[in-house]
Design a protein around this motif. Structure first.
Motif, short mmCIF file in Angstrom:
data_model
loop_
_atom_site.label_atom_id
_atom_site.label_comp_id
_atom_site.label_asym_id
_atom_site.label_seq_id
_atom_site.Cartn_x
_atom_site.Cartn_y
_atom_site.Cartn_z
N LYS A 207 3.61 -10.18 1.29
CA LYS A 207 3.37 -9.62 2.62
C LYS A 207 1.88 -9.74 2.95
O LYS A 207 1.02 -9.51 2.10
CB LYS A 207 3.79 -8.15 2.66
N ALA A 208 1.59 -10.10 4.19
CA ALA A 208 0.20 -10.21 4.66
C ALA A 208 -0.18 -8.95 5.42
O ALA A 208 0.61 -8.40 6.18
CB ALA A 208 0.04 -11.43 5.56
N MET A 209 -1.40 -8.48 5.18
CA MET A 209 -1.93 -7.35 5.95
C MET A 209 -3.44 -7.50 6.05
O MET A 209 -4.06 -8.23 5.27
CB MET A 209 -1.55 -6.02 5.30
N SER A 210 -4.01 -6.80 7.00
CA SER A 210 -5.46 -6.89 7.16
C SER A 210 -6.15 -6.29 5.94
O SER A 210 -5.61 -5.40 5.27
CB SER A 210 -5.90 -6.16 8.42
N GLU A 211 -7.34 -6.80 5.66
CA GLU A 211 -8.11 -6.29 4.52
C GLU A 211 -8.41 -4.80 4.68
O GLU A 211 -8.34 -4.03 3.71
CB GLU A 211 -9.40 -7.07 4.38
N THR A 212 -8.68 -4.38 5.91
CA THR A 212 -8.98 -2.97 6.17
C THR A 212 -7.78 -2.09 5.85
O THR A 212 -7.91 -1.05 5.19
CB THR A 212 -9.39 -2.78 7.64
N GLU A 213 -6.59 -2.51 6.29
CA GLU A 213 -5.39 -1.72 6.04
C GLU A 213 -5.07 -1.68 4.55
O GLU A 213 -4.71 -0.62 4.02
CB GLU A 213 -4.20 -2.30 6.81
N PHE A 214 -5.21 -2.82 3.87
CA PHE A 214 -4.91 -2.86 2.45
C PHE A 214 -5.83 -1.93 1.67
O PHE A 214 -5.39 -1.16 0.82
CB PHE A 214 -5.03 -4.28 1.93
N THR A 215 -7.12 -1.98 1.96
CA THR A 215 -8.10 -1.14 1.26
C THR A 215 -7.85 0.34 1.54
O THR A 215 -8.00 1.19 0.66
CB THR A 215 -9.53 -1.52 1.68
N ARG A 216 -7.43 0.64 2.77
CA ARG A 216 -7.16 2.04 3.13
C ARG A 216 -5.94 2.58 2.40
O ARG A 216 -5.94 3.73 1.95
CB ARG A 216 -6.95 2.14 4.65
N ARG A 217 -4.90 1.77 2.25
CA ARG A 217 -3.64 2.25 1.67
C ARG A 217 -3.59 2.13 0.15
O ARG A 217 -2.85 2.87 -0.50
CB ARG A 217 -2.47 1.48 2.28
N ALA A 218 -4.37 1.21 -0.42
CA ALA A 218 -4.35 1.05 -1.87
C ALA A 218 -5.22 2.11 -2.51
O ALA A 218 -6.17 2.62 -1.92
CB ALA A 218 -4.83 -0.35 -2.25
N THR A 219 -4.93 2.43 -3.78
CA THR A 219 -5.67 3.47 -4.48
C THR A 219 -6.37 2.97 -5.72
O THR A 219 -7.01 3.74 -6.41
CB THR A 219 -4.73 4.62 -4.88
N VAL A 220 -6.24 1.67 -6.02
CA VAL A 220 -6.88 1.11 -7.21
C VAL A 220 -8.19 0.45 -6.79
O VAL A 220 -8.20 -0.62 -6.21
CB VAL A 220 -5.96 0.08 -7.91
N VAL A 221 -9.30 1.11 -7.09
CA VAL A 221 -10.60 0.68 -6.57
C VAL A 221 -10.99 -0.69 -7.08
O VAL A 221 -11.44 -1.54 -6.32
CB VAL A 221 -11.69 1.72 -6.95
N GLU A 222 -10.78 -0.96 -8.39
CA GLU A 222 -11.29 -2.20 -8.95
C GLU A 222 -10.60 -3.43 -8.39
O GLU A 222 -11.13 -4.52 -8.42
CB GLU A 222 -11.18 -2.20 -10.47
N ASP A 223 -9.40 -3.26 -7.84
CA ASP A 223 -8.70 -4.41 -7.30
C ASP A 223 -8.82 -4.53 -5.79
O ASP A 223 -8.49 -5.55 -5.22
CB ASP A 223 -7.21 -4.33 -7.67
N SER A 277 18.29 2.17 -0.50
CA SER A 277 17.08 1.36 -0.54
C SER A 277 16.01 2.08 -1.36
O SER A 277 15.59 3.19 -1.00
CB SER A 277 16.57 1.09 0.88
N TYR A 278 15.60 1.45 -2.47
CA TYR A 278 14.57 2.02 -3.34
C TYR A 278 13.19 1.54 -2.88
O TYR A 278 13.01 0.36 -2.55
CB TYR A 278 14.82 1.59 -4.79
N HIS A 279 12.22 2.45 -2.89
CA HIS A 279 10.86 2.10 -2.47
C HIS A 279 9.88 2.57 -3.55
O HIS A 279 9.80 3.77 -3.86
CB HIS A 279 10.53 2.75 -1.13
N PRO A 280 9.14 1.63 -4.16
CA PRO A 280 8.26 1.97 -5.28
C PRO A 280 7.11 2.88 -4.88
O PRO A 280 6.58 2.78 -3.77
CB PRO A 280 7.75 0.61 -5.76
N SER A 281 6.75 3.78 -5.79
CA SER A 281 5.59 4.65 -5.60
C SER A 281 4.48 4.15 -6.52
O SER A 281 4.30 4.66 -7.62
CB SER A 281 5.96 6.10 -5.91
N LEU A 282 3.75 3.15 -6.05
CA LEU A 282 2.69 2.54 -6.85
C LEU A 282 1.38 2.61 -6.10
O LEU A 282 1.30 3.11 -4.97
CB LEU A 282 3.05 1.08 -7.18
N SER A 283 0.34 2.07 -6.73
CA SER A 283 -0.99 2.11 -6.14
C SER A 283 -1.23 0.96 -5.18
O SER A 283 -2.33 0.78 -4.69
CB SER A 283 -2.04 2.05 -7.26
#
Length: 410
Positions: A207-223, A277-283
């Motif tokens: 899936k493609a998303m903007s860098e801003t949205e990805f950084t906002r929603r992700a919780t793993v800083v190093e990646d 429908s299963y939805h993963p709870s990941l970082s």
């Protein structure tokens, strides 16, 4: 952990195993495997071998019972503790974020109108008491007569809810193990002629998303801190790791390509079908249960799809609707990748720099990974074509009033 030494005597840093990364194990994908989640070096449980009781328990009436508490072993005794632990099902049952409520978002398909209606959520299903168990029992057995399918989109699935859904619908543990490990899988089981069956689709995609949205929603800083990573090297060019499971930053258009997952278990039954429908709870920012719940309802407002839903009672059509979400995601991702390739080729022709060669090599590796995921996508479509709904027969329906699946597949 101490460093190791290679054959030249150089010190090597140990490999860091990152818990948020997805490393699918394809040998554990389908229930046709005779030894679920056992590898060649594992010792078979002798206690299990010595058992003389029937391995397939009798169906439970679910009246004043707590059969869910022992799942999956209570319904599938060949899944021993070792296998349940290795498949990550044990962790999902016993180690989960109990502070975050599990919510099941529901919608119902009415074939008389072709419309999906919001059946409301089942909120805060902690699952530690009989009340939650009765709520799930009632939800899966009692529904309006005009509803031919109820879709359940599970947000932050807790361990007890996993066990309850599995016990009530008698879901093969491979659905949960494939979902938890992001293993591409597709299988049909529990087939009853002219009555129904179970179908599972577990489909990783990009899936493609903007860098801003990805950084906002992700919780793993190093990646996700791409810009900080680039600052250390002085440029974004050639600074990414050659890791096809990690997010891939397309910096020319500030877009991130990331792994996502469609994981669906469909109980097709002539008396009333259920989609889970299963939805993963990941970082990593994956497609959420509320999002997909809303998209399915929105699809039924389309004149084209409303006519399809109204014409045919086949629940597989709803699964096809979800697969369209994957099609759109792939199209957007590959469009972004193509734009970036054009950008790199233009820079490469004007400035012959070695980091560009590395960047193109990394992109080629991701491209090969995406191609393999698309192969699994095609296999899933072929699988659905070859697994027709058992009750969609002339014996049960007048063919003049049923829409042929084959026409939809083209």
């Amino acid at each position: 952990m101490s460093n190791v030494v290679d054959h030249l005597g150089h010190g090597l840093e140990p490999i860091k195993l990152e818990p948020h990364r997805i490393r699918p194990s394809h040998r554990h994908a389908n229930p046709s495997a005779p030894w679920p989640w056992l590898d060649t070096g594992d010792v078979v449980d002798q206690v299990q071998l010595d058992k003389t009781l029937a391995l397939v328990p009798q169906p439970c009436s679910h009246i004043d019972c707590e059969c869910w508490a022992g799942c999956p072993h209570s319904q599938f005794p060949n899944w021993t503790k070792l296998q349940v632990m290795r498949s990550k099902i044990w962790d999902a049952i016993h180690i989960y974020d109990s502070a975050t409520a599990c919510t099941i978002h529901r919608c119902d398909m009415d074939t008389t109108s072709g419309q999906f209606s919001d059946a409301g959520p089942l909120p805060a299903l902690e699952g530690h008491d009989g009340e939650s168990w009765r709520a799930i029992i009632n939800d899966l057995t009692q529904r309006p007569t005009n509803v031919t399918l109820r879709a359940l989109f599970v947000e932050h699935m807790s361990g007890p809810v996993l066990q309850m859904l599995g016990a009530k619908s008698k879901i093969e543990p491979f659905f949960f193990s494939s979902s938890l490990n992001w293993i591409p899988s597709r299988f049909q089981e529990d087939i009853w002629e002219d009555a129904g069956d179970h179908v599972t689709i577990t489909l990783p995609f990009i899936k493609a998303m903007s860098e801003t949205e990805f950084t906002r929603r992700a919780t793993v800083v190093e990646d996700t801190d791409f810009r900080s990573m680039a600052a250390k090297s002085g440029t974004l060019l050639g600074s990414q790791r050659n890791d096809t499971e990690a997010p891939f930053l397309i910096y020319s258009i500030s877009t991130v390509l990331a792994l996502d997952l469609l994981s669906v278990h469909l109980v097709r039954n002539i008396k009333g079908s259920t989609l889970i429908s299963y939805h993963p709870s990941l970082s990593i920012p994956t497609t959420t249960a509320p999002f997909l719940h809303g998209r399915v309802r929105f699809a039924s407002q389309s004149a084209h799809w409303k006519k399809i839903f109204r014409t045919s009672p086949d629940p597989t059509l709803v699964l096809l609707c979800l697969i369209w979400h994957v099609v759109y995601s792939w199209d957007e991702a590959l469009e972004s990748l193509y734009d970036h390739i054009l950008y790199l080729e233009d820079v490469f022709m004007s400035k012959a720099r070695m980091p560009l060669a590395r960047e193109l090599h990394i992109m080629r590796a991701h491209h090969q990974r995406y191609a393999s995921l698309l192969d699994d996508f095609v296999k899933s479509i072929h699988f659905l074509r070859s697994a027709p709904t058992p009750f969609m027969t002339q014996k049960n329906f007048d063919r003049d009033h049923c829409l042929s699946l084959s026409s939809l597949y083209g």
